[in-house]
Design a protein around this motif. Structure first.
Motif, PDB file in Angstrom:
ATOM      1  N   THR A  85       0.830  -1.209   0.000  1.00 43.94           N
ATOM      2  CA  THR A  85       0.000   0.000   0.000  1.00 43.94           C
ATOM      3  C   THR A  85       0.863   1.258   0.000  1.00 43.94           C
ATOM      4  OG1 THR A  85      -0.135  -0.126   2.424  1.00 43.94           O
ATOM      5  CG2 THR A  85      -1.955  -1.084   1.168  1.00 43.94           C
ATOM      6  N   ALA A  86       1.760   1.365   0.975  1.00 43.34           N
ATOM      7  CA  ALA A  86       2.527   2.598   1.160  1.00 43.34           C
ATOM      8  C   ALA A  86       3.475   2.879   0.008  1.00 43.34           C
ATOM      9  CB  ALA A  86       3.324   2.517   2.464  1.00 43.34           C
ATOM     10  N   VAL A  87       3.954   1.846  -0.675  1.00 43.81           N
ATOM     11  CA  VAL A  87       4.901   2.039  -1.766  1.00 43.81           C
ATOM     12  C   VAL A  87       4.207   1.901  -3.124  1.00 43.81           C
ATOM     13  CG1 VAL A  87       7.024   1.191  -2.849  1.00 43.81           C
ATOM     14  CG2 VAL A  87       6.843   1.290  -0.351  1.00 43.81           C
ATOM     15  N   HIS A  88       3.697   0.731  -3.430  1.00 43.86           N
ATOM     16  CA  HIS A  88       3.280   0.452  -4.810  1.00 43.86           C
ATOM     17  C   HIS A  88       1.916   1.032  -5.172  1.00 43.86           C
ATOM     18  CE1 HIS A  88       6.835  -1.893  -5.404  1.00 43.86           C
ATOM     19  NE2 HIS A  88       6.594  -2.554  -4.269  1.00 43.86           N
ATOM     20  N   ILE A  89       0.918   0.830  -4.343  1.00 45.71           N
ATOM     21  CA  ILE A  89      -0.383   1.456  -4.629  1.00 45.71           C
ATOM     22  C   ILE A  89      -0.239   2.971  -4.563  1.00 45.71           C
ATOM     23  CG2 ILE A  89      -2.735   1.759  -3.776  1.00 45.71           C
ATOM     24  CD1 ILE A  89      -2.678  -1.162  -2.887  1.00 45.71           C
ATOM     25  N   ASN A  90       0.502   3.447  -3.600  1.00 46.42           N
ATOM     26  CA  ASN A  90       0.736   4.874  -3.423  1.00 46.42           C
ATOM     27  C   ASN A  90       1.363   5.490  -4.673  1.00 46.42           C
ATOM     28  OD1 ASN A  90       0.614   7.180  -1.839  1.00 46.42           O
ATOM     29  ND2 ASN A  90       2.334   6.650  -0.539  1.00 46.42           N
ATOM     30  N   ALA A  91       2.447   4.882  -5.160  1.00 45.49           N
ATOM     31  CA  ALA A  91       3.131   5.392  -6.345  1.00 45.49           C
ATOM     32  C   ALA A  91       2.285   5.219  -7.597  1.00 45.49           C
ATOM     33  CB  ALA A  91       4.471   4.678  -6.517  1.00 45.49           C
ATOM     34  N   GLY A  92       1.614   4.082  -7.727  1.00 48.70           N
ATOM     35  CA  GLY A  92       0.805   3.831  -8.920  1.00 48.70           C
ATOM     36  C   GLY A  92      -0.355   4.796  -9.062  1.00 48.70           C
ATOM     37  N   ALA A  93      -1.003   5.129  -7.950  1.00 52.02           N
ATOM     38  CA  ALA A  93      -2.114   6.080  -7.996  1.00 52.02           C
ATOM     39  C   ALA A  93      -1.624   7.474  -8.374  1.00 52.02           C
ATOM     40  CB  ALA A  93      -2.828   6.107  -6.646  1.00 52.02           C
ATOM     41  N   ALA A  94      -0.484   7.883  -7.817  1.00 51.42           N
ATOM     42  CA  ALA A  94       0.085   9.185  -8.172  1.00 51.42           C
ATOM     43  C   ALA A  94       0.497   9.217  -9.630  1.00 51.42           C
ATOM     44  CB  ALA A  94       1.283   9.490  -7.272  1.00 51.42           C
ATOM     45  N   ALA A  95       1.031   8.104 -10.128  1.00 50.26           N
ATOM     46  CA  ALA A  95       1.421   8.020 -11.533  1.00 50.26           C
ATOM     47  C   ALA A  95       0.220   8.213 -12.448  1.00 50.26           C
ATOM     48  CB  ALA A  95       2.088   6.671 -11.802  1.00 50.26           C
ATOM     49  N   LEU A  96      -0.897   7.603 -12.102  1.00 55.99           N
ATOM     50  CA  LEU A  96      -2.113   7.764 -12.907  1.00 55.99           C
ATOM     51  C   LEU A  96      -2.561   9.222 -12.933  1.00 55.99           C
ATOM     52  CD1 LEU A  96      -4.469   6.599 -14.517  1.00 55.99           C
ATOM     53  CD2 LEU A  96      -5.606   6.066 -12.351  1.00 55.99           C
ATOM     54  N   ALA A  97      -2.473   9.883 -11.789  1.00 60.32           N
ATOM     55  CA  ALA A  97      -2.861  11.291 -11.733  1.00 60.32           C
ATOM     56  C   ALA A  97      -1.997  12.142 -12.661  1.00 60.32           C
ATOM     57  CB  ALA A  97      -2.770  11.803 -10.298  1.00 60.32           C
ATOM     58  N   LEU A  98      -0.686  11.906 -12.647  1.00 60.39           N
ATOM     59  CA  LEU A  98       0.208  12.699 -13.492  1.00 60.39           C
ATOM     60  C   LEU A  98       0.019  12.384 -14.965  1.00 60.39           C
ATOM     61  CD1 LEU A  98       3.591  12.975 -11.583  1.00 60.39           C
ATOM     62  CD2 LEU A  98       1.608  14.488 -11.569  1.00 60.39           C
ATOM     63  N   CYS A  99      -0.307  11.136 -15.298  1.00 55.77           N
ATOM     64  CA  CYS A  99      -0.625  10.810 -16.695  1.00 55.77           C
ATOM     65  C   CYS A  99      -1.755  11.692 -17.210  1.00 55.77           C
ATOM     66  CB  CYS A  99      -1.054   9.354 -16.810  1.00 55.77           C
ATOM     67  SG  CYS A  99       0.226   8.140 -16.574  1.00 55.77           S
ATOM     68  N   LEU A 100      -2.770  11.860 -16.389  1.00 55.46           N
ATOM     69  CA  LEU A 100      -3.931  12.652 -16.796  1.00 55.46           C
ATOM     70  C   LEU A 100      -3.594  14.130 -16.868  1.00 55.46           C
ATOM     71  CD1 LEU A 100      -6.684  10.822 -14.692  1.00 55.46           C
ATOM     72  CD2 LEU A 100      -5.992  10.395 -17.064  1.00 55.46           C
ATOM     73  N   ILE A 101      -2.736  14.612 -15.984  1.00 52.10           N
ATOM     74  CA  ILE A 101      -2.349  16.021 -15.984  1.00 52.10           C
ATOM     75  C   ILE A 101      -1.501  16.361 -17.213  1.00 52.10           C
ATOM     76  CG2 ILE A 101      -0.933  17.762 -14.810  1.00 52.10           C
ATOM     77  CD1 ILE A 101      -3.542  17.375 -13.413  1.00 52.10           C
ATOM     78  N   LEU A 102      -0.511  15.543 -17.521  1.00 51.13           N
ATOM     79  CA  LEU A 102       0.420  15.854 -18.598  1.00 51.13           C
ATOM     80  C   LEU A 102      -0.097  15.481 -19.976  1.00 51.13           C
ATOM     81  CD1 LEU A 102       2.378  16.045 -16.081  1.00 51.13           C
ATOM     82  CD2 LEU A 102       4.182  15.398 -17.677  1.00 51.13           C
ATOM     83  N   GLY A 103      -1.029  14.561 -20.056  1.00 51.36           N
ATOM     84  CA  GLY A 103      -1.540  14.145 -21.352  1.00 51.36           C
ATOM     85  C   GLY A 103      -0.600  13.172 -22.051  1.00 51.36           C
ATOM     86  N   LYS A 104      -0.918  12.868 -23.286  1.00 44.79           N
ATOM     87  CA  LYS A 104      -0.201  11.841 -24.032  1.00 44.79           C
ATOM     88  C   LYS A 104       1.055  12.399 -24.695  1.00 44.79           C
ATOM     89  CE  LYS A 104      -4.720   9.934 -25.287  1.00 44.79           C
ATOM     90  NZ  LYS A 104      -5.635   9.651 -26.414  1.00 44.79           N
TER      91      LYS A 104
END
Length: 451
Positions: free
Chosen positions: A178-197
């Motif tokens: 939770t603290a490492v992998h889910i935490n990082a993966g969720a943040a990664a998804l957020a940044l994907c949406l912010i920066l676009g393709k």
């Protein structure tokens, strides 16, 4: 203080620190030739910024005396590690090791968690914006979440003074699902949406990995360091460490086979990228569960993670978000699988002593694991999205279209990883054409399904 336990934890901390340069090779090989240095710099940048913040106030925020009902440690209690080094004649201990050794061990967990996020935004993020994001996110997301999950302290009367998930609710997360992998993966998804393709996402063949030996080397270093990550979390040279060690071997082996099987059936060929990715998926999944399930269940979990993550990485093409290096498909999905699997297969005779559904424990533990997984996921995603949005609106998060076409290594760092034309690295104009980029050698084509 036990000197054997202390030695093992210090060695484990060094192994976990090695994982971040390993991640730099793993991610760097998966990018284009003109973006490999930037990708590796994002990992090394995470080491620098998180290491400083951890010493200043991060350790205190994660493991200081609770000040918010299990939500946060007091960031001022051990500011600059005061109290940890105020030893007098006896060093303060965590279990059987000096607290200062525990400080170092937990520091490298914070570092690699931040570095993991960077793979989702390869080839298009400003390095300065990334460094600002890393500093803010680790402060307002990772430090509190580490307190939620990893701080298991109680006072002299047995009252909970630790985090609300690990100590309060009883969520089992031995080493950071939770603290490492889910935490990082969720943040990664957020940044994907912010920066676009990226430009040409899903169409441009130059987005294929440029250096598969780098990827394989990085995966090997990650696996090597992961034994410190998981077995070191026992905080002692003991049977619990051995239990976690063997599961950290078994699960990724099975996951590699699962990922390669999916590739063979889906695409007609098993690839080196699939082998490396499958191993990492298995390592992610076993991280929370390595002290809670038997080696046989560890192999079942690894096989499940390898198959599911192999299929999940293709969803970015169908759903339209550009997770460049599959952080969401591997770390978020794999972390959720591993965390929930504990609720099914936790063995009462294991070191974690949880009782999963398959052992007659009902749905109680599974429910707790689900709360832990999705609470961390939602918190990390929402806060990361807000941080990324603010950075994007103020200093800008994404490089210009012209710089993206020219290559982020040249435009941002004024360097080139490869000098095929005989010119000195760093001598290019940011928008000057680099003939070397015309000679990129793709490691493999995207799968038919993904394309």
């Amino acid at each position: 203080m036990n000197t054997g336990d202390t030695a093992w934890v210090l060695v484990s901390a060094a192994l976990v620190l090695l994982m971040t340069p390993g991640l730099a090779f793993f991610y760097g090989g998966m990018t284009r030739a003109k973006g490999v240095l930037n990708m590796m710099m994002m990992s090394f940048g995470a080491i620098a910024v998180v290491g400083v913040l951890w010493v200043l106030f991060g350790y205190s925020a994660a493991f200081g005396k609770d000040v918010g009902g299990g939500l946060l440690g007091n960031p001022l209690a051990k500011l600059g590690l005061q109290g940890v080094l105020d030893t007098g004649k006896t060093m303060p201990l965590v279990g059987t090791i000096p607290e200062i050794a525990f400080v170092g061990f937990q520091a490298v967990f914070a570092i690699i968690t931040v570095a993991l996020i960077s793979g989702a935004i390869a080839d298009r993020a400003k390095f300065g914006a990334w460094m600002v994001f890393a500093a803010i996110w680790v402060t307002v997301v990772y430090f509190p979440v580490a307190h939620w999950v990893f701080d298991l302290n109680k006072d002299a009367n047995g009252n909970n003074t630790g985090g609300w998930l690990g100590q309060g609710l009883g969520v089992i997360d031995f080493a950071g699902g939770t603290a490492v992998h889910i935490n990082a993966g969720a943040a990664a998804l957020a940044l994907c949406l912010i920066l676009g393709k990226r430009k040409g996402f899903g169409k441009d063949p130059s987005h294929r990995p440029h250096n598969m030996p780098f990827v394989m080397l990085g995966a090997g270093l990650l696996w090597f360091g992961w034994f410190g990550f998981n077995a070191g979390s026992a905080l002692g040279a003991n049977g619990v460490a051995g239990y976690a060690w063997i599961n950290t071997l078994a699960a990724p082996c099975a996951a590699t086979l699962g990922w390669l099987l999916v590739e063979r059936l889906r695409d007609g060929h098993a690839t080196s990228l699939g082998a490396a990715s499958g191993a990492v998926a298995g390592l992610v999944a076993i991280t929370p569960a390595c002290s809670a399930i038997t080696p046989m269940w560890a192999m079942a979990l690894g096989l499940l993670a390898g198959v599911v993550c192999a299929m999940a990485v293709g969803l970015k093409f169908r759903l339209g978000f550009d997770d460049s290096l599959d952080v969401v498909g591997v770390h978020l999905v794999g972390g959720i699988i591993g965390t929930l699997f504990i609720g099914l297969a936790a063995d009462p005779n294991s070191p974690a002593a949880g009782q999963g559904l398959f052992y007659g424990g009902g749905l109680e533990l599974l429910g707790k694991q689900a709360v832990g997984a999705f609470a961390v996921m939602l918190y990390s995603f929402i806060v990361a999205y807000v941080i990324g949005w603010i950075i994007n609106k103020t200093m800008g998060f994404r490089i210009s279209s012209a710089h993206e076409s020219a290559g982020i290594d040249i435009s941002v760092h004024a360097e080139s990883a490869y000098d095929f034309g005989g010119r000195v690295s760093g001598s290019f104009h940011p928008l000057e054409e680099n003939p070397a980029w015309q000679h990129e050698t793709p490691a493999r084509t995207e799968s038919k399904v993904d394309a």
